[in-house]
Scaffold this active site. Sequence first.
Site, short mmCIF file in Angstrom:
data_model
loop_
_atom_site.label_atom_id
_atom_site.label_comp_id
_atom_site.label_asym_id
_atom_site.label_seq_id
_atom_site.Cartn_x
_atom_site.Cartn_y
_atom_site.Cartn_z
N GLU A 92 19.98 -57.58 -17.38
CA GLU A 92 19.05 -58.61 -17.85
C GLU A 92 18.65 -59.57 -16.73
O GLU A 92 18.12 -60.65 -17.00
CB GLU A 92 19.68 -59.40 -19.00
CG GLU A 92 20.90 -60.24 -18.63
CD GLU A 92 22.21 -59.48 -18.70
OE1 GLU A 92 23.26 -60.14 -18.87
OE2 GLU A 92 22.19 -58.24 -18.60
N ASN A 136 22.33 -57.82 -27.97
CA ASN A 136 22.66 -56.41 -28.20
C ASN A 136 23.71 -56.27 -29.30
O ASN A 136 23.60 -55.38 -30.16
CB ASN A 136 23.18 -55.77 -26.91
CG ASN A 136 22.06 -55.43 -25.94
OD1 ASN A 136 20.94 -55.15 -26.34
ND2 ASN A 136 22.38 -55.48 -24.65
N ASP A 158 0.87 -1.19 0.00
CA ASP A 158 0.00 0.00 0.00
C ASP A 158 0.90 1.23 0.00
O ASP A 158 1.93 1.25 0.68
CB ASP A 158 -0.91 0.00 1.23
CG ASP A 158 -2.11 0.93 1.07
OD1 ASP A 158 -1.91 2.08 0.62
OD2 ASP A 158 -3.23 0.51 1.40
N MET A 208 -5.06 1.28 -5.75
CA MET A 208 -4.71 2.63 -6.18
C MET A 208 -3.30 3.00 -5.74
O MET A 208 -3.08 3.50 -4.64
CB MET A 208 -5.72 3.63 -5.64
CG MET A 208 -7.17 3.27 -5.94
SD MET A 208 -7.49 3.13 -7.72
CE MET A 208 -7.34 4.85 -8.21
N ASP A 266 16.25 -53.87 -25.83
CA ASP A 266 15.15 -53.26 -25.08
C ASP A 266 13.82 -53.93 -25.41
O ASP A 266 12.97 -54.12 -24.53
CB ASP A 266 15.07 -51.76 -25.40
CG ASP A 266 16.22 -50.97 -24.79
OD1 ASP A 266 16.94 -51.53 -23.94
OD2 ASP A 266 16.39 -49.79 -25.16
#
Length: 457
Positions: free
Chosen positions: A373, A338, A9, A55, A347
Amino acid sequence: MSARILVVDDVPANVKLLEARLSAEYFDVLTASNGAEALDICAHSECDIILLDVMMPDMDGFEVCRRLKSNPATHFIPVVIVTALDSPSDRVRGLEAGADDFLTKPVSDVVLIARVRSLTRLKMMTDELRMRAITSLEIGMEAPERSAIADKGVGGRVLLVDDRPSSYERLAPILSAEHTVDVEINPAEALFHAADGNYDLLIVSLSLENYDGLRLCSQARSLERTRQLPILAISDADNNARLLRGLEIGVNDYLLRPVDKNELLARARTQIRKRRYTDHLRDNVQNSIEMAITDALTGLHNRRYMESHLSTLAEQASSRGRPLALMILDIDFFKSINDTYGHDAGDDVLREFAVRIRKSIRGIDLACRYGGEEFVIVMPETDIQVAGMVAERLRRSIAGETFAVNKGTKRIDVTISIGLATLDHKDEPVADVLKRADIALYRAKHDGRNRVVSTAA
């Protein structure tokens, strides 16, 4: 209940008055004399609530509120506009700027403190959710503040509890312009309706003819399925004592009759936005918990969860004198998969392997990815003979059907080796059971793979 309140204020007398009122209730008070100073304090300090004048010379309160609510770092801080402006259009403007409430000067001490306490409770709940969900950003989940800022608060499901036709026949069409609205004219049924309806907002008239509206609000707060449902109370102008009581028991917001159409819509939007924000926070917390205990690739529990849960299962088995079986599974020659077909193919195998595990075990069994695994299955209430049958069935399901890899362009043969052990006596450490299962797995691999081997104590 302690909280840090920022009073903004440009009139020093107003600041001192609010500071004295709040300090008397043991709140920690910060002050700012203009909008820029307020924004700077919020950027560098943790504020629980902001009491904001409109204000001010450099930047009015509406603009300060808009900036606070559009910034993800300050969006969640409740803002109460405290001003001499008292027209419905001013209140709507404040609410549309993102304010959580709009109090008209002069504000009574009782109303001010009740509103601050109510918002403090909500802020503390939100802060707890935010703290729990903070790691969601680190694991790539969307920050809920961004969706909350974009949310307009429309398209919600609203339950209006009102038994006066002259009231609900006016309110329901207003709300229906932005939301799906159900009207419950029987307050005794309202709680069941609210619990089953998946609503975003409950609006309760406190002027029900044969039922205490505050009791309905209290019951909604005590019931698990409606505990988090925002409540907007509608009251007659001379009912301040009941409104204050409502704020104490968990009412989120209120409107006084005669109800202004635009203010009703603005307050409904505010509460629905808050509901969606806190729901998003809770979802993030739940997802974070699940991600912390779940293997992202396979969807099975991870090793961390297994190690914490395994001891509990073993203690239960020991105390009840019941058997407990544990098996370690290892995919044979996984490295060659792999190397030959690529890590994406590996995967694919791991994901499909997890699916077949789920199909082969019971709901009470615990299946985890142990690492790489290797997988572990813990089977309560299971002796060595039954566990051996399950392990053999799983081995056959893996070896008996090829695995699709590389988006289904190839199919390859996969086999597994399984080591099996059971909890053999009451005081045996569960780590010893796991070690014996690992020894059995080693024997299965050494003896030619694609087989089940069990070991005795």
